[in-house]
Scaffold this active site. Structure first.
Site, PDB file in Angstrom:
ATOM      1  N   ALA A  74      74.444 -18.415  26.708  1.00  0.00           N
ATOM      2  CA  ALA A  74      75.877 -18.655  26.505  1.00  0.00           C
ATOM      3  C   ALA A  74      76.624 -17.343  26.646  1.00  0.00           C
ATOM      4  O   ALA A  74      76.073 -16.267  26.379  1.00  0.00           O
ATOM      5  CB  ALA A  74      76.133 -19.264  25.130  1.00  0.00           C
ATOM      6  N   ASP A  75      77.860 -17.448  27.082  1.00  0.00           N
ATOM      7  CA  ASP A  75      78.704 -16.262  27.156  1.00  0.00           C
ATOM      8  C   ASP A  75      80.164 -16.679  27.057  1.00  0.00           C
ATOM      9  O   ASP A  75      80.488 -17.855  27.204  1.00  0.00           O
ATOM     10  CB  ASP A  75      78.465 -15.464  28.433  1.00  0.00           C
ATOM     11  CG  ASP A  75      78.743 -13.977  28.217  1.00  0.00           C
ATOM     12  OD1 ASP A  75      79.926 -13.612  28.075  1.00  0.00           O
ATOM     13  OD2 ASP A  75      77.784 -13.185  28.162  1.00  0.00           O
TER      14      ASP A  75
END
Length: 198
Positions: A74-75
């Site tokens: 995730a980012d």
């Protein structure tokens, strides 16, 4: 805790994402992703904020190979007036960043990706619109004094889930997207793919 049918590994050192998944009842293992984000950002500098968040999430998930495990990456990116901002390195940098955001609407783009044995199984990104209020200089100094160096762990230099919410006038978007991961779509994918109990 909800036991997954496949081991779940999160390619992240983010305390917020750890709390988010653990509070959702998932049994997950956390490992630091094996990639240089700066190189990836430079190589994809033509992307918009949402595209950049997705590329980074994909790369994080793909950076860890663990046989028969699902790896979650995730980012999040922050976009202000078409420009992507990065995390401040000092409290003075955080002060300047918050002053730039003051009275403005910025966008948080959060993305998630899942891989198994290096193959991309799922990717999804969402955007939240964040309008910061025109807070006073005194409020800013008090906020930075209370929050301290913790603000350096957030791309916006704020923690929306805590006192940072006082920085805002109006917000449009999913709560978990604001915190850094579109959690509800991820959970739906894991259930639909029979990786979590439905």
């Amino acid at each position: 805790m909800v036991k997954a049918f496949h081991p779940l590994i999160v390619a992240s050192t983010s305390a917020a994402r750890r709390q988010m998944l653990e509070r959702a009842g998932l049994m997950v293992h956390f490992r630091a992703p094996n990639l240089d984000e700066d190189i990836l950002r430079r190589a994809n500098s033509d992307l918009d904020g949402k595209g950049m968040a997705q590329i980074l999430a994909d790369a994080k998930a793909s950076s860890i190979i663990a046989p028969n495990s699902i790896v979650i990456g995730a980012d999040q990116t922050l976009e202000l007036n078409g420009k992507l901002l990065t995390k401040a390195k000092t409290l003075n940098g955080a002060r300047h960043q918050l002053l730039a955001l003051r009275g403005q609407t910025h966008y948080l783009h959060s993305a998630v990706a899942c891989t198994r044995n290096g193959l991309l199984l799922y990717r999804h990104a969402e955007t939240a619109s964040m309008k910061m209020r025109n807070f006073s200089d005194d409020f800013l100094e008090d906020y930075l004094h209370k929050a301290g160096s913790q603000v350096l762990h957030s791309v916006g230099c704020y923690f929306y889930e805590a006192e940072g919410i006082q920085l805002f006038d109006q917000v449009e978007g999913d709560y978990y997207t604001i915190l850094g991961m579109p959690l509800l779509p991820l959970l739906a994918f894991l259930r639909n793919a029979a990786m979590l109990a439905a």
